[in-house]
Design a protein around this motif. Structure first.
Motif, PDB file in Angstrom:
ATOM      1  N   PHE B 244      31.895  69.377 -56.861  1.00 46.69           N
ATOM      2  CA  PHE B 244      32.018  68.862 -55.558  1.00 46.69           C
ATOM      3  C   PHE B 244      32.918  69.476 -54.452  1.00 46.69           C
ATOM      4  O   PHE B 244      33.986  69.896 -54.893  1.00 46.69           O
ATOM      5  N   ARG B 245      32.470  69.517 -53.153  1.00 49.46           N
ATOM      6  CA  ARG B 245      32.889  70.213 -52.083  1.00 49.46           C
ATOM      7  C   ARG B 245      33.766  69.104 -51.617  1.00 49.46           C
ATOM      8  O   ARG B 245      35.148  69.498 -51.174  1.00 49.46           O
ATOM      9  N   THR B 246      33.410  67.977 -51.428  1.00 50.31           N
ATOM     10  CA  THR B 246      34.622  66.819 -50.695  1.00 50.31           C
ATOM     11  C   THR B 246      33.897  65.542 -51.252  1.00 50.31           C
ATOM     12  O   THR B 246      32.622  65.522 -51.823  1.00 50.31           O
ATOM     13  N   ILE B 247      34.557  64.647 -51.176  1.00 53.25           N
ATOM     14  CA  ILE B 247      34.629  63.156 -51.168  1.00 53.25           C
ATOM     15  C   ILE B 247      34.494  62.555 -49.757  1.00 53.25           C
ATOM     16  O   ILE B 247      35.700  62.248 -49.345  1.00 53.25           O
ATOM     17  N   THR B 249      34.149  59.596 -46.693  1.00 56.48           N
ATOM     18  CA  THR B 249      34.274  58.307 -46.388  1.00 56.48           C
ATOM     19  C   THR B 249      33.272  57.696 -45.463  1.00 56.48           C
ATOM     20  O   THR B 249      32.863  56.551 -45.682  1.00 56.48           O
ATOM     21  N   GLU B 253      31.223  61.476 -40.874  1.00 58.97           N
ATOM     22  CA  GLU B 253      31.718  62.561 -41.845  1.00 58.97           C
ATOM     23  C   GLU B 253      30.233  63.035 -42.653  1.00 58.97           C
ATOM     24  O   GLU B 253      30.070  64.521 -42.579  1.00 58.97           O
ATOM     25  N   GLN B 256      28.465  65.063 -39.925  1.00 54.99           N
ATOM     26  CA  GLN B 256      29.325  66.512 -39.572  1.00 54.99           C
ATOM     27  C   GLN B 256      29.036  67.471 -40.798  1.00 54.99           C
ATOM     28  O   GLN B 256      28.844  68.789 -40.671  1.00 54.99           O
ATOM     29  N   LEU B 257      29.196  66.989 -41.889  1.00 56.56           N
ATOM     30  CA  LEU B 257      29.117  67.927 -42.980  1.00 56.56           C
ATOM     31  C   LEU B 257      27.823  68.587 -43.193  1.00 56.56           C
ATOM     32  O   LEU B 257      27.690  69.661 -43.638  1.00 56.56           O
ATOM     33  N   ASN B 260      27.120  70.944 -39.805  1.00 59.32           N
ATOM     34  CA  ASN B 260      27.836  72.357 -39.760  1.00 59.32           C
ATOM     35  C   ASN B 260      27.644  72.935 -41.173  1.00 59.32           C
ATOM     36  O   ASN B 260      28.304  74.021 -41.390  1.00 59.32           O
ATOM     37  N   LYS B 261      26.868  72.446 -41.818  1.00 57.17           N
ATOM     38  CA  LYS B 261      26.226  73.129 -43.143  1.00 57.17           C
ATOM     39  C   LYS B 261      27.551  73.277 -43.966  1.00 57.17           C
ATOM     40  O   LYS B 261      27.544  74.208 -44.959  1.00 57.17           O
ATOM     41  N   GLU B 262      28.304  72.396 -44.088  1.00 57.40           N
ATOM     42  CA  GLU B 262      29.682  72.779 -45.029  1.00 57.40           C
ATOM     43  C   GLU B 262      29.012  72.158 -46.392  1.00 57.40           C
ATOM     44  O   GLU B 262      29.911  72.928 -47.419  1.00 57.40           O
TER      45      GLU B 262
END
Lengths: 312, 400
Positions: B244-247, B249, B253, B256-257, B260-262
């Protein structure tokens, strides 16, 4: 002369106005202190006591069960929520040290090194920005700068410094520390700046005249006299750090949960006893830190002297 | 100091001030004591006061007012269980609001506790109720104890969004992508975002593990403590493996994720992929058809019990009927990609109002898409019996 003195003392003193007599009656020991303590107890301590008591209840099916139990405290351990307390304390202390190391030389320069009043005013104004900008708006900007496709990674790769994006710039403890740095820098700088600014230049000059080097003047004159400001800076920085919420949420990516996030998560699920237990932990940790601070600095300084600058 | 003296120095004497205060207070008390005054004042306007999830609101409510002559004062909120319970039960929102639009399932508590009124299926303003398919209106997540508390508003089967290039998938989005890629795919390792909502993420993980025979559980959306522990153990293992890159909420978000192809995959809501595609170009991000199944959810509109005692019921039922009608359906599908009951009325609305062929086809696709999804296993329980255990285990995942 003697008779005059006797007549002076025996003569009835002129009756003072009622309001003045009332004010005189408000001496600290008679009324002001008890009133203050009563108000303080009601406004601050009573809610704290309620919070502690609430932590000994539990929630079942979204409803608080009003039967005393240790289940909530046990669940703090089982669920790993206790780790947020350790992490919060670690990050709080680390950040306080980092802020102190950065803020002290900056405050020293600002107070004694910066000669331009205009420049000094501009810097002080800039330092207040975190106080009037919403934390979320301020912090979320860093995402587009620190992300894998953000400005820093793009620049690093364009310059050929790295072949692939650096992941840990965002959604990591580094990112959280970085975000906290700007937020809490002013709260460390301002008290130190105030206490150093109030040091009479003659002391520093005298130290130099007596042959002390810059390091000796710093450690033997400036540092002891700035100690109240340093202690105030530590308190005003560490306390809000223990409740940091926005930076871990926005820059930690869910991997750096601090106590504030855990409390919020519990409240969203209506787990009020869990939130109360976590809040109790925060208060206990802060109390512990302050006790340690007092014990460490008691030989050179007492906490009340933090406010000496105001009196001066 | 006499009252007269005060009167000389100030524009109003002490006695005059007291008289004014008492007069105003007395008038207020008299007004409040008049039977039916507050109800009449409430009914005088046509506005219905609503409170509920953000995604239920169309981008422009004024269309509705133009169509049915009823306005809405809608306060959007997020979809946490705590919000429903806290605001309706704790803050007595029924005293000030007429309808709630929440995740279906809240009626299990709020219906039984008497905060929601039963739907009056014979109300003359609820004209489209009879023609609404039972698969929507009789869904378990709108009923409690054989009583109908909710009117279906929108629904979907949630899965995940992905960049097809990242997993070498067909860019037309018609392939079924397994959740295995989400949890264990090497090509997306470190570029997967998972929702912080334990209700959704734990249920989806449990369904994935159940499908592959790695856990045994009857309902993936309601995990007994031992199974919740197994699911959390698996998630902790994947977290430590760096999947996982991020959790995340919030909805913003998610957008945005993706924008911006995060991340390469994210168990987001479908509208997030729509928003991302608006920024990145059509079909840059695909909302997945999956192998293992979907997290089914539906929003229901619930009438506050207290509102049934106010004289605004006709307007409330006009609003409920609007949620079943073509205009709301067409715009929700177009703007957010959500389906709902009476999709055929949505298609007809689009045709009658001269929408482009592409828009009409997209509406038809929305219906087809949901039908295709529900051929797979689906699961959802907004108020699980084992919520406490699930949340505690989720915390263990977060803190690992």
């Amino acid at each position: 002369m003697t008779s005059l003195s006797r007549s002076d003392t025996s003569a009835p003193s002129p009756r003072r106005p009622f309001a003045k007599r009332l004010l005189d009656g408000l001496s600290p020991s008679r009324l002001a202190v008890p009133v203050f303590l009563l108000s303080w107890s009601f406004l601050v301590l009573a809610p704290l006591v309620v919070i502690v008591l609430f932590s000994f209840l539990q929630v079942k099916a979204y409803r608080v069960v009003y039967v005393p139990t240790l289940d909530t405290w046990v669940s703090l351990i089982d669920s790993g929520r206790w780790m947020t307390a350790v992490r919060t304390l670690r990050i709080g202390l680390t950040m306080t040290v980092i802020e102190l190391l950065l803020a002290f030389p900056f405050a020293l320069w600002l107070a004694k090194g910066c000669k331009s009043k205009t420049f000094k005013s501009v810097i002080i104004t800039l330092l207040t920005i975190p106080f009037f900008l919403d934390a979320s708006s301020r912090i979320i900007v860093w995402r587009s700068i620190l992300g894998t496709n953000g400005a820093i990674n793009t620049a690093l790769m364009s310059l050929g410094i790295t072949d692939s994006p650096i992941d840990w710039l965002l959604y990591s403890e580094f990112a959280v520390h970085f975000g906290l740095l700007g937020t809490h820098f002013p709260t460390m700088v301002f008290p130190i700046f105030m206490s150093i600014a109030l040091i009479d230049d003659d002391y520093i000059q005298a130290s130099q005249d007596l042959g002390a080097g810059p390091a000796q003047t710093l450690f033997n004159i400036i540092l002891p006299m700035a100690l109240p400001g340093i202690v105030a800076g530590i308190v005003f920085t560490l306390v809000p750090l223990m409740a940091a919420f926005v930076e871990p949420q926005l820059l930690g990516g869910g991997f750096v949960d601090l106590l504030g996030n855990s409390v919020n998560s519990a409240l969203q699920q209506l787990k009020y006893p869990t939130a109360a237990a976590l809040s109790t932990v925060v208060v206990a940790l802060l109390g512990l830190c302050l006790v340690v601070l007092i014990l460490v600095t008691r030989k050179r300084h007492d906490m009340a002297s933090m406010f000496m600058a105001i009196r001066r | 100091m006499s009252d007269d003296k005060i009167a000389n120095g100030l524009p109003m004497s002490r006695r005059g001030f007291m008289e004014s205060v008492l007069s105003v207070t007395a008038m207020g008390m008299a007004a409040s004591a008049m039977p039916g005054l507050s109800q009449q004042a409430w009914a005088a306007g046509t506005t219905v006061k609503g409170y509920g999830v953000t995604t239920a609101q169309p981008k422009d409510w004024s269309r509705m007012t133009k169509s049915i002559g009823v306005g809405i004062d809608y306060t959007p909120t997020n979809a946490d269980i705590g919000v429903f319970m806290r605001d309706v039960m704790g803050n007595d929102l029924a005293a000030t609001h007429d309808i709630f639009i929440f995740d279906g399932g809240t009626e299990d508590i709020l219906g039984k506790e008497g905060y929601y009124a039963e739907v009056d299926e014979d109300h003359p303003e609820l004209k489209l109720w009879a023609r609404t398919a039972d698969s929507w209106k009789r869904s378990a997540f709108l009923r409690a104890g054989d009583k109908q508390f909710g009117v279906p508003v929108i629904g979907n089967g949630d899965a995940f969004g992905y960049f097809p290039a990242a997993i070498d998938a067909n860019p037309n989005g018609m392939d079924e992508v397994p959740w295995t890629t989400f949890f264990e795919g090497e090509n997306v390792k470190g570029r997967v975002a998972i929702d912080r909502s334990w209700l959704q993420s734990m249920s989806e993980t449990a369904n994935y593990l159940k499908h592959h025979g790695r856990i045994t559980v009857e309902d993936p959306a309601d995990l007994p403590p031992a199974v919740a522990r197994q699911v959390a153990d698996y998630l902790v293992e994947r977290k430590k493996a760096g999947q996982f890159r991020t959790i995340f909420t919030a909805f913003e978000e998610q957008v945005q994720l993706l924008s911006n192809k995060e991340v390469a995959m994210i168990n987001c809501w479908e509208p997030a992929t729509k928003e991302a595609n608006n920024a990145l170009g059509p079909n840059s991000v695909i909302y997945a058809f999956t192998v293992e199944g979907y997290y089914l959810w539906g929003h229901g509109a619930y009438v506050a019990q207290a509102a049934m005692e106010r004289d605004n019921v006709d307007n409330i039922y006009k609003l409920l009927n609007y949620f079943l009608d073509g205009e709301y359906r067409a715009f929700q599908a177009k703007e957010r990609g959500y389906a709902g009951p009476n999709m055929d009325l949505g298609v007809q609305y689009a045709i009658d109002n001269g929408w482009s062929k592409e828009d009409v086809d997209n509406l038809k696709w929305s219906e087809e898409k949901v039908r295709r999804k529900f051929q797979k296993p689906f699961f959802c329980k907004v108020v699980p019996d084992n919520a406490d255990a699930m949340e505690e285990e989720w915390q263990r995942f977060l803190n690992a």
